[in-house]
Enzyme design. Structure first.
Site, PDB file in Angstrom:
ATOM      1  N   ARG A 243       4.656  57.267 -35.310  1.00  0.00           N
ATOM      2  CA  ARG A 243       3.252  56.991 -35.619  1.00  0.00           C
ATOM      3  C   ARG A 243       2.413  58.200 -35.233  1.00  0.00           C
ATOM      4  NH1 ARG A 243       5.074  53.533 -38.272  1.00  0.00           N
ATOM      5  NH2 ARG A 243       4.500  51.317 -38.407  1.00  0.00           N
ATOM      6  N   GLU A 271      -3.896  58.717 -42.778  1.00  0.00           N
ATOM      7  CA  GLU A 271      -2.998  58.865 -43.921  1.00  0.00           C
ATOM      8  C   GLU A 271      -3.644  58.248 -45.151  1.00  0.00           C
ATOM      9  OE1 GLU A 271       0.676  57.065 -42.721  1.00  0.00           O
ATOM     10  OE2 GLU A 271       1.068  58.554 -41.169  1.00  0.00           O
ATOM     11  N   HIS A 290       4.491  60.362 -44.805  1.00  0.00           N
ATOM     12  CA  HIS A 290       5.048  59.082 -44.353  1.00  0.00           C
ATOM     13  C   HIS A 290       6.119  58.579 -45.334  1.00  0.00           C
ATOM     14  CE1 HIS A 290       3.901  55.456 -41.632  1.00  0.00           C
ATOM     15  NE2 HIS A 290       5.193  55.471 -41.857  1.00  0.00           N
TER      16      HIS A 290
END
Length: 332
Positions: A243, A271, A290
């Site tokens: 994270r 993000e 991600h």
């Protein structure tokens, strides 16, 4: 006959389930598929869960909050075909009602662990900068582009959950020494994994490669800050596929500007990463949006493993991927 409600939007069900997986699911009961190419709205779900025995959730499906669960008069199982179940299960009422909860973290951990190894090897072998030089006609056979081998290095894993344990398996052929920091891990269990537990500070200072695998909870917020980053060895490597807010990003940027170490970053505080983010431009960073855990293979593995786990539940067999009440609190 039991009823199983699938929340996954109709147009992407095939991304999670092969025809064989669908048949196995249908053998467990009457399946009600989401007829829409969108998630259910809360009002729709609250009506749909009445009389339903199992609900299958996934990324961005409607949350099973208190109001929805109050309508779930026969619900006994929630099976989550995604990573963390927290976004779709923001309440512990599910446990008060005696409902069992399944989660697909392991299916995704397999993919994330491969991404960790890929980032380590890509950074160590200077894959991106070498390609940049060669593709523009330059000579990449220079000292700055020489290979940094993984073999024999010391790897520090911050957090020893499912992903870290898969990373450990992949690292075994390289003969590395593995250090670990995890306040929830007993020393004996770490030793079984081939890991020596240390303090976070010792891990940061002693590792050639540091990879983050801690959950997103209040105690891990910016756990890697200015002081911890300063402990990293010159020429070392930092990997984050967990994270973004495990790291103080301003402190990280300041250190990366010095070019003391390299970083492979799959996650960020915000993000998608801003178009003008400095992380996109730093020559000692591989930045990814991600992508570490989700791909066509992992989605199908998620579906297969969850349906197999549901079959074990209905057969009265021990469960492999159950989320207990105490686990929910520390899931990212």
């Amino acid at each position: 006959m039991r009823t199983i409600l699938v929340q996954i939007p109709n147009h992407i069900v095939s991304a999670f389930m092969t025809e064989e997986t669908k048949r196995q699911l249908q053998s467990l009961g009457h399946v009600e598929w989401n007829p829409h190419d969108r998630p259910f709205h809360k009002e729709e779900l609250a009506e749909k869960v009445k009389g339903v025995h199992a609900v299958i959730t996934s990324w961005r499906t409607c949350a099973l909050d208190d109001e929805v669960l109050e309508q779930a008069d026969q619900l006994e199982l929630v099976a989550h075909m995604a990573g963390s179940i927290r976004p779709v299960l923001p309440t512990t009422l599910v446990y008060d009602k005696g409902i069992r909860v399944l989660n697909s973290n392991y299916a995704i951990a397999i993919s994330v662990s491969e991404s960790v190894l890929a980032l380590i090897l890509a950074l160590g072998h200077r894959i991106v900068p070498v390609h940049g030089i060669v593709s523009t006609g330059g000579n990449a056979k220079i000292p700055a582009m020489e290979t940094y081998e993984l073999r024999g290095k010391t790897v520090g894993l911050v957090g020893l959950g499912m992903v870290a344990r898969e990373v450990i398996k992949l690292l075994q052929p390289f003969g590395v020494t593995i250090l670990g920091y995890d306040p929830f891990m007993p020393k004996e269990k770490a030793a079984e994994l081939g890991v020596r537990l240390t303090s976070l500070q010792e891990l940061m200072a002693a590792s050639d490669i540091v990879s983050l695998h801690a959950p997103k909870v209040p105690t891990t917020y910016q756990m890697i800050g200015k002081q911890e980053l300063a402990l990293l060895r010159d020429g070392s490597m930092l990997i984050n596929t967990a994270r973004g807010d495990l790291i103080d990003e301003e402190a990280l940027l300041a250190e990366l500007r010095t070019n003391r170490f390299v970083a492979g970053l799959d996650v960020f505080v915000e993000e998608p990463l801003a178009a003008d983010s400095e992380f996109r431009r730093l020559p000692n960073v591989i930045a990814r949006p991600h992508l570490a855990g989700v791909n066509p293979d992992s989605r199908l593995r998620v579906g297969k493993m969850m349906v197999e786990e549901m079959a074990r539940f209905y057969a009265g067999e021990p469960l492999t991927f159950e989320v207990k009440r105490e686990h929910l609190a520390i899931m990212t």
